[in-house]
Design a protein around this motif. Sequence first.
Motif, PDB file in Angstrom:
ATOM      1  N   MET A 228       0.863  -1.182   0.000  1.00  0.00           N
ATOM      2  CA  MET A 228       0.000   0.000   0.000  1.00  0.00           C
ATOM      3  C   MET A 228       0.899   1.232   0.000  1.00  0.00           C
ATOM      4  O   MET A 228       1.496   1.595   1.022  1.00  0.00           O
ATOM      5  CB  MET A 228      -0.895  -0.035   1.249  1.00  0.00           C
ATOM      6  CG  MET A 228      -1.647   1.251   1.552  1.00  0.00           C
ATOM      7  SD  MET A 228      -2.743   1.776   0.238  1.00  0.00           S
ATOM      8  CE  MET A 228      -3.611   3.116   1.059  1.00  0.00           C
ATOM      9  N   LEU A 229       1.030   1.879  -1.167  1.00  0.00           N
ATOM     10  CA  LEU A 229       1.929   3.025  -1.278  1.00  0.00           C
ATOM     11  C   LEU A 229       1.398   4.247  -0.548  1.00  0.00           C
ATOM     12  O   LEU A 229       2.155   5.171  -0.270  1.00  0.00           O
ATOM     13  CB  LEU A 229       2.141   3.382  -2.751  1.00  0.00           C
ATOM     14  CG  LEU A 229       2.998   2.413  -3.555  1.00  0.00           C
ATOM     15  CD1 LEU A 229       3.017   2.826  -5.018  1.00  0.00           C
ATOM     16  CD2 LEU A 229       4.417   2.357  -3.000  1.00  0.00           C
ATOM     17  N   GLY A 230       0.122   4.243  -0.281  1.00  0.00           N
ATOM     18  CA  GLY A 230      -0.395   5.340   0.525  1.00  0.00           C
ATOM     19  C   GLY A 230      -1.688   5.923   0.013  1.00  0.00           C
ATOM     20  O   GLY A 230      -1.934   5.961  -1.195  1.00  0.00           O
ATOM     21  N   ALA A 231      -2.501   6.358   0.996  1.00  0.00           N
ATOM     22  CA  ALA A 231      -3.593   7.253   0.644  1.00  0.00           C
ATOM     23  C   ALA A 231      -2.905   8.533   0.185  1.00  0.00           C
ATOM     24  O   ALA A 231      -1.695   8.716   0.394  1.00  0.00           O
ATOM     25  CB  ALA A 231      -4.484   7.495   1.847  1.00  0.00           C
ATOM     26  N   ASN A 232      -3.658   9.444  -0.441  1.00  0.00           N
ATOM     27  CA  ASN A 232      -2.980  10.585  -1.035  1.00  0.00           C
ATOM     28  C   ASN A 232      -3.895  11.793  -1.008  1.00  0.00           C
ATOM     29  O   ASN A 232      -4.984  11.764  -1.578  1.00  0.00           O
ATOM     30  CB  ASN A 232      -2.599  10.232  -2.482  1.00  0.00           C
ATOM     31  CG  ASN A 232      -1.465  11.076  -2.996  1.00  0.00           C
ATOM     32  OD1 ASN A 232      -1.423  12.276  -2.715  1.00  0.00           O
ATOM     33  ND2 ASN A 232      -0.552  10.475  -3.722  1.00  0.00           N
ATOM     34  N   GLY A 233      -3.449  12.827  -0.348  1.00  0.00           N
ATOM     35  CA  GLY A 233      -4.251  14.041  -0.284  1.00  0.00           C
ATOM     36  C   GLY A 233      -4.280  14.800  -1.597  1.00  0.00           C
ATOM     37  O   GLY A 233      -5.094  15.704  -1.783  1.00  0.00           O
ATOM     38  N   ILE A 234      -3.381  14.430  -2.513  1.00  0.00           N
ATOM     39  CA  ILE A 234      -3.328  15.115  -3.810  1.00  0.00           C
ATOM     40  C   ILE A 234      -4.260  14.391  -4.780  1.00  0.00           C
ATOM     41  O   ILE A 234      -4.066  13.209  -5.080  1.00  0.00           O
ATOM     42  CB  ILE A 234      -1.890  15.122  -4.364  1.00  0.00           C
ATOM     43  CG1 ILE A 234      -0.974  15.861  -3.401  1.00  0.00           C
ATOM     44  CG2 ILE A 234      -1.853  15.743  -5.753  1.00  0.00           C
ATOM     45  CD1 ILE A 234       0.501  15.679  -3.694  1.00  0.00           C
ATOM     46  N   VAL A 235      -5.277  15.093  -5.242  1.00  0.00           N
ATOM     47  CA  VAL A 235      -6.225  14.474  -6.173  1.00  0.00           C
ATOM     48  C   VAL A 235      -5.507  14.171  -7.486  1.00  0.00           C
ATOM     49  O   VAL A 235      -4.877  15.041  -8.087  1.00  0.00           O
ATOM     50  CB  VAL A 235      -7.435  15.408  -6.397  1.00  0.00           C
ATOM     51  CG1 VAL A 235      -8.346  14.848  -7.482  1.00  0.00           C
ATOM     52  CG2 VAL A 235      -8.211  15.580  -5.098  1.00  0.00           C
ATOM     53  N   GLY A 236      -5.583  12.908  -7.899  1.00  0.00           N
ATOM     54  CA  GLY A 236      -4.863  12.482  -9.109  1.00  0.00           C
ATOM     55  C   GLY A 236      -3.404  12.186  -8.819  1.00  0.00           C
ATOM     56  O   GLY A 236      -2.590  12.088  -9.741  1.00  0.00           O
ATOM     57  N   GLY A 237      -3.070  12.008  -7.550  1.00  0.00           N
ATOM     58  CA  GLY A 237      -1.669  11.773  -7.175  1.00  0.00           C
ATOM     59  C   GLY A 237      -1.217  10.338  -7.370  1.00  0.00           C
ATOM     60  O   GLY A 237      -0.018  10.061  -7.475  1.00  0.00           O
ATOM     61  N   GLY A 238      -2.139   9.396  -7.407  1.00  0.00           N
ATOM     62  CA  GLY A 238      -1.787   7.972  -7.469  1.00  0.00           C
ATOM     63  C   GLY A 238      -1.271   7.485  -8.812  1.00  0.00           C
ATOM     64  O   GLY A 238      -0.291   6.720  -8.854  1.00  0.00           O
ATOM     65  N   PRO A 239      -1.881   7.875  -9.921  1.00  0.00           N
ATOM     66  CA  PRO A 239      -1.458   7.308 -11.214  1.00  0.00           C
ATOM     67  C   PRO A 239       0.034   7.471 -11.530  1.00  0.00           C
ATOM     68  O   PRO A 239       0.665   6.498 -11.976  1.00  0.00           O
ATOM     69  CB  PRO A 239      -2.350   8.059 -12.224  1.00  0.00           C
ATOM     70  CG  PRO A 239      -3.595   8.341 -11.444  1.00  0.00           C
ATOM     71  CD  PRO A 239      -3.126   8.662 -10.059  1.00  0.00           C
ATOM     72  N   PRO A 240       0.648   8.644 -11.287  1.00  0.00           N
ATOM     73  CA  PRO A 240       2.094   8.704 -11.568  1.00  0.00           C
ATOM     74  C   PRO A 240       2.901   7.754 -10.684  1.00  0.00           C
ATOM     75  O   PRO A 240       3.923   7.215 -11.129  1.00  0.00           O
ATOM     76  CB  PRO A 240       2.462  10.163 -11.254  1.00  0.00           C
ATOM     77  CG  PRO A 240       1.176  10.916 -11.280  1.00  0.00           C
ATOM     78  CD  PRO A 240       0.130   9.952 -10.852  1.00  0.00           C
TER      79      PRO A 240
END
Lengths: 328, 331
Positions: free
Chosen positions: A115-127
């Motif tokens: 689990m690389l992490g939840a992400n407060g940046i919207v759209g942060g996961g795909p990169p």
Amino acid sequence: MTGTASGTIPAAELLQAYRTMRTIRDFEERVYKEFQTGQMPGFVHLYAGEEAVATGVCDVLTPADYIASTHRGHGHAIAKGCDVVAMMAELYGKATGTCKGKGGSMHIADLSTGMLGANGIVGGGPPLVCGVGLSAKVRGTDQVGVSFTGDGGSNQGTFLESLNFAAAMNLPVVFVVENNGYAESTASSFHQSGIDVAKRADGFGLPGVVVDGQDYFAVREAAAEAVGRARAGGGPSLIECKTIRYFGHFIGDQQKYRAPNEVADAREHRDPLKNFRARVTRAGVLTDEQLDAIDTEVAELIDRAVAQAQAAPFPAPESALEDVYVSY
Amino acid sequence: MTRVGIIVNPASGHDIRRLISAATVVDNSEKGAMTVRLLSGLGATGVDEVLMMPADLTVSRAIDRITRSLVVQGLTAPMPRVTWLDLPTTYHARDTIAALATMVEVGVDALCVLGGDGTQRLVHGRVGEVPVLPLSTGTNNIYPVWTEATVAGLAAGRVATGQVSREQGCVREKALEVTCGGRTEAALVDVGVISDTFAGARAIWRPDHIHEVVVSFADPCAIGLSSIAASVIDLPRGSSHGARVVIGDGRLHRVPIAPGLVVDVPVAEVTKVAVGETVNLMPVAGTISVDGEREIERYRGEPATVRLTEGPWRIDVGRVLRATRLQRDSA
């Protein structure tokens, strides 16, 4: 993960799928209640209603695969195997939390489970999962990276850049779009050019499909095909799951942008857990008694998680500068 | 006044077959462009008004953009007046059903339906005797056909305006009515007995999961489950019979089961089915497919039947245009 086509999934895996979905649901319902006592700091975005997506996708991943999540990340973390007791402590900001109480709801990460992490940046996961895919490709492993993104996130440049990069590099990546109909409070029919995000994949030359995100079997089947192909060197895919969130964008959202009966109707007629239970019991694959037993066990687990979180200490002030990139 | 209805499904064409095979992709701009082509054909034949189902902006803006470009270029061929129906858009099958109901209530002389088999299926039983032009924008392309939309618009316009009669230009298709566990579903092409326990992502592509297929026609040019029937019997569209095919111990037939997927299927038995006849489906627990998609989850001991019925009037583009030429030659 053994079964791909629905009907070939072993009963033990279906029991585990129900346990995961029930754990997500109970975790979220309990957080909603506990947050209102004022003991839980920060902002919390609940995943209830979308359980079939995280569970259907993560059930076809191996522990060595990675996922990158969103601000609405509790469901992904639970489905990928993060410890629920530690997650609850993290939400309370306690030292026993997944990130020692320093991350909170929007930054739960556990590399030991992928689990690389939840992400407060919207759209942060795909990169991030493009990095996973590139790494796996360079190192010659068969790992797969999966990102979860909302319909709002799918309008971000990071999402579209990632579709391009993954397609250009033929990376072992799956982009899962959880289209719950709202980017915060803005309806996707207003903010999206085209109601199906999946169609955007066509322009980048990767397959995009739409499935019912309230249906565990539909999600799992599509994910099994996409993940299996990515693992075999067949490149990236996009799976758009049409889903429904039961709570607001965050706890406290008045949701005046939704129809009065929208959530009640979904809970009654489109609920992924009810849907799952009705179908597996009717088919004779699992019994109500087996599922009831899981309900009881999960309820006890959540009670224990809350009790332990409340009793746990806060991180010591002197630990504030530990676990950061730069030592002071 | 001649009026035609146009249905465009903005959501067709993105099911799982894009992952498991080389299924067609039709983007929404193309659906908009197809609509403009249809309009030009309809306008050239004298259709006065077109009722449009409200569509996704990626469809409707493409229509608007292309229409304006034609005006800018001075290409002002006769076009019908376009009336967008004032209906809510929910991006669900109910949108198509609501649009069909309104079109039938207002009164249309023909319907053009852009979508896959699933969209076309919604038309059956809802439009009475109105002739329907089905154009494919979906996946399996069995019931609706791939035809250049300008030409298709000319054909639909000639039927709508009465230049070619319904009997001259249309094929009376058949349909299948499947009943199981209190549910009744319509199919236009095929019903399958499938061993997958759950409907899942709906598509069917594993031949060993197929036990029985009942078809309304068997055309060797078709893809999907009906191609199994077409490998053993020839039943052109509009003929008086359908067929039932049992899969199992028998000669292997190499058939196109999905786009880009040709597999060997053993056929044990084939029998003709007459219009009005009811077939009891094999007692296999699993799912029943409708036009190539798992639709009904069927549990142990549940009986299921399929009845072959009369289907919609389908506008046959080639037949209409040939009739037009013959009329002109004899005039």
